[in-house]
Write a protein that holds these residues in place. Structure first.
Motif, PDB file in Angstrom:
ATOM      1  N   TYR A  10      18.686 -49.728  -1.698  1.00  0.00           N
ATOM      2  CA  TYR A  10      19.580 -48.517  -1.812  1.00  0.00           C
ATOM      3  C   TYR A  10      18.981 -47.511  -0.623  1.00  0.00           C
ATOM      4  N   PRO A  11      19.695 -46.732   0.021  1.00  0.00           N
ATOM      5  CA  PRO A  11      19.289 -45.751   0.995  1.00  0.00           C
ATOM      6  C   PRO A  11      18.198 -44.887   0.570  1.00  0.00           C
ATOM      7  N   ASP A  12      18.271 -44.580  -0.908  1.00  0.00           N
ATOM      8  CA  ASP A  12      17.099 -43.822  -1.463  1.00  0.00           C
ATOM      9  C   ASP A  12      15.936 -44.626  -1.840  1.00  0.00           C
ATOM     10  N   ASP A  13      15.883 -45.809  -1.728  1.00  0.00           N
ATOM     11  CA  ASP A  13      14.830 -46.563  -2.276  1.00  0.00           C
ATOM     12  C   ASP A  13      13.652 -46.325  -1.356  1.00  0.00           C
ATOM     13  N   ASN A  14      12.291 -46.431  -2.124  1.00  0.00           N
ATOM     14  CA  ASN A  14      11.005 -46.665  -1.194  1.00  0.00           C
ATOM     15  C   ASN A  14      10.433 -47.760  -2.254  1.00  0.00           C
ATOM     16  N   VAL A  15       9.297 -47.889  -1.761  1.00  0.00           N
ATOM     17  CA  VAL A  15       8.340 -49.187  -2.188  1.00  0.00           C
ATOM     18  C   VAL A  15       8.384 -49.183  -3.635  1.00  0.00           C
ATOM     19  N   GLY A  16       8.082 -47.782  -4.268  1.00  0.00           N
ATOM     20  CA  GLY A  16       7.700 -47.733  -5.571  1.00  0.00           C
ATOM     21  C   GLY A  16       9.066 -48.213  -6.431  1.00  0.00           C
ATOM     22  N   SER A  17      10.191 -47.603  -5.990  1.00  0.00           N
ATOM     23  CA  SER A  17      11.478 -47.828  -6.978  1.00  0.00           C
ATOM     24  C   SER A  17      11.753 -49.184  -6.742  1.00  0.00           C
TER      25      SER A  17
ATOM     26  N   ILE B 299       2.512 -38.748   4.799  1.00  0.00           N
ATOM     27  CA  ILE B 299       4.144 -38.589   4.535  1.00  0.00           C
ATOM     28  C   ILE B 299       4.763 -39.312   3.783  1.00  0.00           C
ATOM     29  N   TYR B 300       5.071 -38.550   2.605  1.00  0.00           N
ATOM     30  CA  TYR B 300       5.829 -39.403   1.669  1.00  0.00           C
ATOM     31  C   TYR B 300       7.532 -39.514   1.482  1.00  0.00           C
ATOM     32  N   LYS B 301       7.874 -38.446   2.031  1.00  0.00           N
ATOM     33  CA  LYS B 301       9.497 -38.520   1.760  1.00  0.00           C
ATOM     34  C   LYS B 301       9.881 -37.633   3.024  1.00  0.00           C
ATOM     35  N   THR B 302      10.864 -37.978   3.764  1.00  0.00           N
ATOM     36  CA  THR B 302      11.626 -37.480   4.897  1.00  0.00           C
ATOM     37  C   THR B 302      13.032 -37.377   4.866  1.00  0.00           C
ATOM     38  N   ALA B 303      13.877 -36.537   5.773  1.00  0.00           N
ATOM     39  CA  ALA B 303      15.216 -36.610   6.078  1.00  0.00           C
ATOM     40  C   ALA B 303      15.467 -36.030   7.370  1.00  0.00           C
TER      41      ALA B 303
ATOM     42  N   GLY C 118       9.056 -47.287   3.510  1.00  0.00           N
ATOM     43  CA  GLY C 118       8.330 -48.668   3.371  1.00  0.00           C
ATOM     44  C   GLY C 118       6.860 -48.557   2.755  1.00  0.00           C
ATOM     45  N   LEU C 119       6.431 -47.324   2.999  1.00  0.00           N
ATOM     46  CA  LEU C 119       4.913 -47.317   2.614  1.00  0.00           C
ATOM     47  C   LEU C 119       4.905 -45.996   1.546  1.00  0.00           C
ATOM     48  N   SER C 120       5.645 -45.610   0.999  1.00  0.00           N
ATOM     49  CA  SER C 120       5.781 -44.628  -0.107  1.00  0.00           C
ATOM     50  C   SER C 120       5.988 -45.239  -1.365  1.00  0.00           C
ATOM     51  N   PRO C 121       5.094 -44.998  -2.369  1.00  0.00           N
ATOM     52  CA  PRO C 121       4.198 -43.662  -2.519  1.00  0.00           C
ATOM     53  C   PRO C 121       2.655 -44.540  -2.084  1.00  0.00           C
ATOM     54  N   TYR C 122       2.722 -45.803  -1.746  1.00  0.00           N
ATOM     55  CA  TYR C 122       1.343 -46.381  -1.648  1.00  0.00           C
ATOM     56  C   TYR C 122       1.577 -47.585  -0.308  1.00  0.00           C
TER      57      TYR C 122
ATOM     58  N   PRO D 112      13.316 -68.332   3.229  1.00  0.00           N
ATOM     59  CA  PRO D 112      12.074 -68.284   4.193  1.00  0.00           C
ATOM     60  C   PRO D 112      11.804 -66.862   4.742  1.00  0.00           C
ATOM     61  N   HIS D 113      12.629 -65.803   4.587  1.00  0.00           N
ATOM     62  CA  HIS D 113      12.379 -64.306   5.124  1.00  0.00           C
ATOM     63  C   HIS D 113      11.348 -63.613   4.201  1.00  0.00           C
ATOM     64  N   TYR D 114      10.329 -62.788   4.995  1.00  0.00           N
ATOM     65  CA  TYR D 114       9.267 -62.161   4.677  1.00  0.00           C
ATOM     66  C   TYR D 114       8.374 -63.069   3.748  1.00  0.00           C
ATOM     67  N   ARG D 115       7.729 -63.906   4.615  1.00  0.00           N
ATOM     68  CA  ARG D 115       6.781 -64.840   3.947  1.00  0.00           C
ATOM     69  C   ARG D 115       5.592 -63.766   4.406  1.00  0.00           C
ATOM     70  N   GLY D 116       4.405 -63.711   3.234  1.00  0.00           N
ATOM     71  CA  GLY D 116       3.210 -63.001   3.545  1.00  0.00           C
ATOM     72  C   GLY D 116       2.885 -62.001   2.550  1.00  0.00           C
ATOM     73  N   ALA D 117       2.055 -60.947   2.673  1.00  0.00           N
ATOM     74  CA  ALA D 117       1.451 -60.337   1.417  1.00  0.00           C
ATOM     75  C   ALA D 117       2.259 -59.200   1.168  1.00  0.00           C
ATOM     76  N   ALA D 118       3.092 -58.582   2.007  1.00  0.00           N
ATOM     77  CA  ALA D 118       3.852 -57.319   1.860  1.00  0.00           C
ATOM     78  C   ALA D 118       5.161 -57.436   2.168  1.00  0.00           C
ATOM     79  N   PRO D 119       5.845 -58.363   1.311  1.00  0.00           N
ATOM     80  CA  PRO D 119       7.177 -58.394   1.475  1.00  0.00           C
ATOM     81  C   PRO D 119       8.178 -57.226   1.255  1.00  0.00           C
ATOM     82  N   ILE D 120       7.946 -56.436   0.131  1.00  0.00           N
ATOM     83  CA  ILE D 120       8.509 -55.365  -0.398  1.00  0.00           C
ATOM     84  C   ILE D 120       8.558 -54.301   0.770  1.00  0.00           C
ATOM     85  N   ASN D 121       7.443 -53.868   1.225  1.00  0.00           N
ATOM     86  CA  ASN D 121       7.193 -52.624   2.343  1.00  0.00           C
ATOM     87  C   ASN D 121       7.947 -53.259   3.615  1.00  0.00           C
ATOM     88  N   TRP D 122       7.628 -54.493   4.144  1.00  0.00           N
ATOM     89  CA  TRP D 122       8.415 -54.901   5.239  1.00  0.00           C
ATOM     90  C   TRP D 122       9.742 -54.964   5.107  1.00  0.00           C
TER      91      TRP D 122
END
Length: 309
Positions: A158-165, A247-251, A229-233, A114-124
């Motif tokens: 993974y630590p280097d994942d973003n939404v795209g990967s 902003i797409y990538k940070t450290a 969680g918002l990169s690349p879109y 039941p976690h992450y019900r809604g329209a943007a589960p990967i982002n959140w």
């Protein structure tokens, strides 16, 4: 094994892999329901959805209702005499639609319900710093994303994942799970497990432009996850000299001086050549890839060659 008649419902690229998996596995997809064509590109020409493009290439009839309760659409949908309906990345269905086929309608959702019900589960999941998510197939019922579970599969973040990967991996894993679910239903041997009652369920509401504005009052880790969680879109953004800066990538900046520690949240520092950083609540965050309003996306060194703070 009985081959059931299937109506597939979906719109974006995420849904295409599941439809393609069904077609290539010789499932009987008798029709596809997708969003109406929408204006896109500089010329704003009407453009079909990715799902429609694939369905047309396979000679599958396509339905594109503006309203899902339209009597003409319902009559046409009923005429395909589907045994089951499959939903992947589509809009909410009224009961008259999801309750139409005798075997019901199942949905692929990109989280471990039941976690992450809604329209943007990967982002959140990434924004909240999760280290694991997954995919779920479940039967639709009245309340969104609450129906009986069929199958679930876990996927690490993974630590280097973003939404795209993460999106790409869940899209491929989800396609295989959709096929597995269809095959299980065709044999009549499949679970229907009520979703467990869980305290502190995380939700995944739809993301809007204002949702994407960075709060520099958060910790470095929180802002870094927000960017991932918002990169690349659609991309996290802040204001930089009166313009929107995505902003797409940070450290995180590891070493800090006394002067740096006293800086206000949201302060900007740069050497004008190699780094651009913002002050968060507890430390500095280096911006590695960004896009200033009216410019292309670029790495920080290229950006600084043409921009002066």
């Amino acid at each position: 094994m009985i081959k059931f008649r299937i109506v597939f419902m979906g719109t974006p690229e995420f849904a295409v892999n599941s439809l393609q998996k069904l077609v290539e596995s010789h499932c009987e997809v008798v029709a596809v329901v997708t969003a109406p064509d929408k204006p896109a590109g500089r010329g704003l020409q009407l453009t079909p959805s990715p799902v429609k493009q694939y369905a047309v290439s396979q000679g599958i009839p396509v339905l594109q209702p503006e309203k899902l309760k339209n009597p003409d659409f319902l009559a046409e949908l009923r005429s395909y005499q589907a045994d089951m309906q499959i939903v992947v990345a589509f809009r909410m269905l009224p009961e008259v639609v999801w309750n139409m086929p005798p075997l019901g309608t199942f949905n692929l959702h990109a989280s471990l319900l039941p976690h992450y019900r809604g329209a943007a589960p990967i982002n959140w999941a990434i924004i909240n710093g999760e280290t694991e998510t997954g995919i779920t197939t479940f039967f639709l019922k009245h309340e969104i994303d609450t129906g009986n579970l069929i199958f679930q599969e876990k996927e690490p973040i993974y630590p280097d994942d973003n939404v795209g990967s993460l999106y790409d991996r869940l899209m491929n894993k989800g396609a295989a799970l959709v096929l597995r679910t269809v095959q299980a239903i065709e044999t009549g041997d499949y679970p229907q497990i009520p979703q467990p009652e869980v305290d502190n369920v995380h939700h995944a509401p739809k993301i809007f432009k204002e949702t994407c504005q960075i709060n520099w009052g958060q910790t470095v880790n929180q802002v870094h996850n927000f960017v991932r969680g918002l990169s690349p879109y659609p991309a996290a953004w802040t204001m930089l000299q009166g313009k929107i800066c995505k902003i797409y990538k940070t450290a995180e900046v590891k070493a800090e001086s006394g002067k740096v520690k006293e800086a206000e949240e949201g302060s900007v520092e740069t050497d004008g050549k190699t780094y651009l950083r913002f002050r968060c609540a507890d430390a500095w965050l280096d911006v590695l890839e960004l896009q200033l309003e009216g410019k292309k996306r670029m790495g920080v060194e290229e950006f600084l060659r043409g921009f002066r703070l």
